[in-house]
Design a protein around this motif. Structure first.
Motif, PDB file in Angstrom:
ATOM      1  N   TYR A 157       2.700  10.421  -4.896  1.00  0.00           N
ATOM      2  CA  TYR A 157       3.626  11.397  -4.344  1.00  0.00           C
ATOM      3  C   TYR A 157       4.907  11.538  -5.160  1.00  0.00           C
ATOM      4  O   TYR A 157       5.265  12.635  -5.592  1.00  0.00           O
ATOM      5  N   ILE A 158       5.598  10.467  -5.380  1.00  0.00           N
ATOM      6  CA  ILE A 158       6.860  10.544  -6.104  1.00  0.00           C
ATOM      7  C   ILE A 158       6.610  10.764  -7.589  1.00  0.00           C
ATOM      8  O   ILE A 158       7.381  11.441  -8.263  1.00  0.00           O
ATOM      9  N   ASN A 159       5.512  10.254  -8.087  1.00  0.00           N
ATOM     10  CA  ASN A 159       5.178  10.413  -9.488  1.00  0.00           C
ATOM     11  C   ASN A 159       5.016  11.887  -9.853  1.00  0.00           C
ATOM     12  O   ASN A 159       5.555  12.352 -10.855  1.00  0.00           O
ATOM     13  N   ILE A 160       4.280  12.644  -9.045  1.00  0.00           N
ATOM     14  CA  ILE A 160       4.039  14.061  -9.333  1.00  0.00           C
ATOM     15  C   ILE A 160       5.321  14.866  -9.192  1.00  0.00           C
ATOM     16  O   ILE A 160       5.641  15.700 -10.044  1.00  0.00           O
ATOM     17  N   SER A 161       6.090  14.624  -8.135  1.00  0.00           N
ATOM     18  CA  SER A 161       7.338  15.373  -7.964  1.00  0.00           C
ATOM     19  C   SER A 161       8.336  15.031  -9.059  1.00  0.00           C
ATOM     20  O   SER A 161       9.034  15.915  -9.576  1.00  0.00           O
ATOM     21  N   PHE A 162       8.399  13.763  -9.450  1.00  0.00           N
ATOM     22  CA  PHE A 162       9.273  13.366 -10.551  1.00  0.00           C
ATOM     23  C   PHE A 162       8.830  14.034 -11.849  1.00  0.00           C
ATOM     24  O   PHE A 162       9.662  14.515 -12.627  1.00  0.00           O
ATOM     25  N   LEU A 163       7.547  14.100 -12.074  1.00  0.00           N
ATOM     26  CA  LEU A 163       7.019  14.717 -13.283  1.00  0.00           C
ATOM     27  C   LEU A 163       7.367  16.200 -13.351  1.00  0.00           C
ATOM     28  O   LEU A 163       7.819  16.693 -14.386  1.00  0.00           O
ATOM     29  N   VAL A 164       7.207  16.911 -12.254  1.00  0.00           N
ATOM     30  CA  VAL A 164       7.504  18.348 -12.235  1.00  0.00           C
ATOM     31  C   VAL A 164       8.994  18.590 -12.422  1.00  0.00           C
ATOM     32  O   VAL A 164       9.402  19.430 -13.243  1.00  0.00           O
ATOM     33  N   ILE A 202       3.565  23.623 -18.712  1.00  0.00           N
ATOM     34  CA  ILE A 202       2.327  23.675 -17.930  1.00  0.00           C
ATOM     35  C   ILE A 202       1.320  22.657 -18.452  1.00  0.00           C
ATOM     36  O   ILE A 202       0.665  21.956 -17.672  1.00  0.00           O
ATOM     37  N   MET A 203       1.210  22.559 -19.778  1.00  0.00           N
ATOM     38  CA  MET A 203       0.279  21.578 -20.343  1.00  0.00           C
ATOM     39  C   MET A 203       0.733  20.149 -20.048  1.00  0.00           C
ATOM     40  O   MET A 203      -0.082  19.281 -19.733  1.00  0.00           O
ATOM     41  N   PHE A 204       2.038  19.892 -20.123  1.00  0.00           N
ATOM     42  CA  PHE A 204       2.560  18.555 -19.857  1.00  0.00           C
ATOM     43  C   PHE A 204       2.320  18.162 -18.408  1.00  0.00           C
ATOM     44  O   PHE A 204       1.809  17.072 -18.121  1.00  0.00           O
ATOM     45  N   ILE A 205       2.666  19.046 -17.482  1.00  0.00           N
ATOM     46  CA  ILE A 205       2.482  18.754 -16.057  1.00  0.00           C
ATOM     47  C   ILE A 205       0.997  18.641 -15.727  1.00  0.00           C
ATOM     48  O   ILE A 205       0.570  17.722 -15.022  1.00  0.00           O
ATOM     49  N   GLY A 206       0.194  19.567 -16.236  1.00  0.00           N
ATOM     50  CA  GLY A 206      -1.240  19.526 -15.960  1.00  0.00           C
ATOM     51  C   GLY A 206      -1.912  18.280 -16.509  1.00  0.00           C
ATOM     52  O   GLY A 206      -2.717  17.651 -15.828  1.00  0.00           O
ATOM     53  N   GLY A 207      -1.570  17.911 -17.722  1.00  0.00           N
ATOM     54  CA  GLY A 207      -2.175  16.733 -18.332  1.00  0.00           C
ATOM     55  C   GLY A 207      -1.817  15.449 -17.623  1.00  0.00           C
ATOM     56  O   GLY A 207      -2.686  14.629 -17.296  1.00  0.00           O
ATOM     57  N   PHE A 208      -0.546  15.250 -17.363  1.00  0.00           N
ATOM     58  CA  PHE A 208      -0.134  14.008 -16.730  1.00  0.00           C
ATOM     59  C   PHE A 208      -0.496  13.949 -15.249  1.00  0.00           C
ATOM     60  O   PHE A 208      -0.784  12.865 -14.733  1.00  0.00           O
ATOM     61  N   SER A 209      -0.500  15.075 -14.548  1.00  0.00           N
ATOM     62  CA  SER A 209      -0.895  15.029 -13.142  1.00  0.00           C
ATOM     63  C   SER A 209      -2.399  14.811 -13.028  1.00  0.00           C
ATOM     64  O   SER A 209      -2.866  14.206 -12.066  1.00  0.00           O
ATOM     65  N   TYR A 210      -3.178  15.257 -14.003  1.00  0.00           N
ATOM     66  CA  TYR A 210      -4.618  14.979 -14.010  1.00  0.00           C
ATOM     67  C   TYR A 210      -4.860  13.471 -14.096  1.00  0.00           C
ATOM     68  O   TYR A 210      -5.670  12.915 -13.367  1.00  0.00           O
ATOM     69  N   PHE A 211      -4.138  12.794 -14.978  1.00  0.00           N
ATOM     70  CA  PHE A 211      -4.328  11.356 -15.125  1.00  0.00           C
ATOM     71  C   PHE A 211      -3.689  10.576 -13.971  1.00  0.00           C
ATOM     72  O   PHE A 211      -4.116   9.467 -13.667  1.00  0.00           O
ATOM     73  N   ALA A 212      -2.673  11.138 -13.326  1.00  0.00           N
ATOM     74  CA  ALA A 212      -2.031  10.442 -12.205  1.00  0.00           C
ATOM     75  C   ALA A 212      -2.920  10.482 -10.966  1.00  0.00           C
ATOM     76  O   ALA A 212      -2.895   9.549 -10.154  1.00  0.00           O
ATOM     77  N   LEU A 213      -3.697  11.526 -10.821  1.00  0.00           N
ATOM     78  CA  LEU A 213      -4.531  11.661  -9.620  1.00  0.00           C
ATOM     79  C   LEU A 213      -5.916  11.065  -9.805  1.00  0.00           C
ATOM     80  O   LEU A 213      -6.705  11.063  -8.872  1.00  0.00           O
ATOM     81  N   ARG A 214      -6.243  10.581 -10.951  1.00  0.00           N
ATOM     82  CA  ARG A 214      -7.567   9.967 -11.187  1.00  0.00           C
ATOM     83  C   ARG A 214      -7.654   8.610 -10.589  1.00  0.00           C
ATOM     84  O   ARG A 214      -6.913   7.831 -10.405  1.00  0.00           O
ATOM     85  N   GLY A 216       0.818  -1.214   0.000  1.00  0.00           N
ATOM     86  CA  GLY A 216       0.000   0.000   0.000  1.00  0.00           C
ATOM     87  C   GLY A 216       0.847   1.257   0.000  1.00  0.00           C
ATOM     88  O   GLY A 216       0.557   2.215  -0.713  1.00  0.00           O
ATOM     89  N   VAL A 217       1.894   1.253   0.826  1.00  0.00           N
ATOM     90  CA  VAL A 217       2.797   2.409   0.875  1.00  0.00           C
ATOM     91  C   VAL A 217       3.522   2.567  -0.448  1.00  0.00           C
ATOM     92  O   VAL A 217       3.652   3.676  -0.983  1.00  0.00           O
ATOM     93  N   ALA A 218       3.984   1.463  -1.004  1.00  0.00           N
ATOM     94  CA  ALA A 218       4.682   1.517  -2.288  1.00  0.00           C
ATOM     95  C   ALA A 218       3.758   2.023  -3.390  1.00  0.00           C
ATOM     96  O   ALA A 218       4.171   2.805  -4.242  1.00  0.00           O
ATOM     97  N   HIS A 219       2.517   1.587  -3.355  1.00  0.00           N
ATOM     98  CA  HIS A 219       1.560   2.033  -4.365  1.00  0.00           C
ATOM     99  C   HIS A 219       1.290   3.532  -4.241  1.00  0.00           C
ATOM    100  O   HIS A 219       1.271   4.257  -5.238  1.00  0.00           O
ATOM    101  N   ALA A 220       1.087   4.015  -3.011  1.00  0.00           N
ATOM    102  CA  ALA A 220       0.819   5.442  -2.804  1.00  0.00           C
ATOM    103  C   ALA A 220       2.026   6.286  -3.201  1.00  0.00           C
ATOM    104  O   ALA A 220       1.877   7.329  -3.847  1.00  0.00           O
ATOM    105  N   LEU A 221       3.215   5.845  -2.823  1.00  0.00           N
ATOM    106  CA  LEU A 221       4.417   6.584  -3.196  1.00  0.00           C
ATOM    107  C   LEU A 221       4.610   6.604  -4.708  1.00  0.00           C
ATOM    108  O   LEU A 221       4.889   7.641  -5.295  1.00  0.00           O
ATOM    109  N   HIS A 222       4.452   5.454  -5.317  1.00  0.00           N
ATOM    110  CA  HIS A 222       4.738   5.332  -6.743  1.00  0.00           C
ATOM    111  C   HIS A 222       3.695   6.045  -7.600  1.00  0.00           C
ATOM    112  O   HIS A 222       4.046   6.714  -8.569  1.00  0.00           O
ATOM    113  N   GLN A 223       2.433   5.913  -7.267  1.00  0.00           N
ATOM    114  CA  GLN A 223       1.377   6.446  -8.113  1.00  0.00           C
ATOM    115  C   GLN A 223       1.076   7.916  -7.871  1.00  0.00           C
ATOM    116  O   GLN A 223       0.647   8.602  -8.798  1.00  0.00           O
TER     117      GLN A 223
END
Length: 101
Positions: free
Chosen positions: A49-56, A89-101, A40-47
């Motif tokens: 928290y770390i995913n959004i910071s890595f993306l930015v 902005i479009m890249f971060i916004g688009g991918f973070s939208y799909f990451a948080l869904r 569960g922790v690995a899933h939350a981190l990967h999908q």
């Protein structure tokens, strides 16, 4: 300003290295290989928290490097900087939208 951006670009590159390693570890944990993290922790981190910071950080690092490469080839203007900002902005916004869904 260019000196500050170069330094910030280098700092983001150094921050991306451990983030990428943690992304790999949490991804393998989701597959069941590492047991020092719960699934569960690995899933939350990967999908999330770390995913959004890595993306930015990756987006900033890539676009800043593209800007410096274009400036070396004498393609430097305010319109190009604005275009790169909008792409980021479009890249971060688009991918973070799909990451948080």
């Amino acid at each position: 300003m260019d000196k500050f951006l170069r330094r910030l670009n280098r700092i983001t590159a150094y921050l991306l290295i451990p983030l990428f390693i943690v992304m790999i570890i949490t991804g393998y944990r989701q597959l069941g290989y590492f047991t020092f993290l719960t699934r569960g922790v690995a899933h939350a981190l990967h999908q999330i928290y770390i995913n959004i910071s890595f993306l930015v950080l990756f987006t900033f690092h890539s676009l800043a490097s593209i800007r410096f490469a274009l400036a070396r080839n004498r393609a430097k203007s305010l319109y190009l900087d604005i275009l790169l900002l909008l792409i980021g902005i479009m890249f971060i916004g688009g991918f973070s939208y799909f990451a948080l869904r």
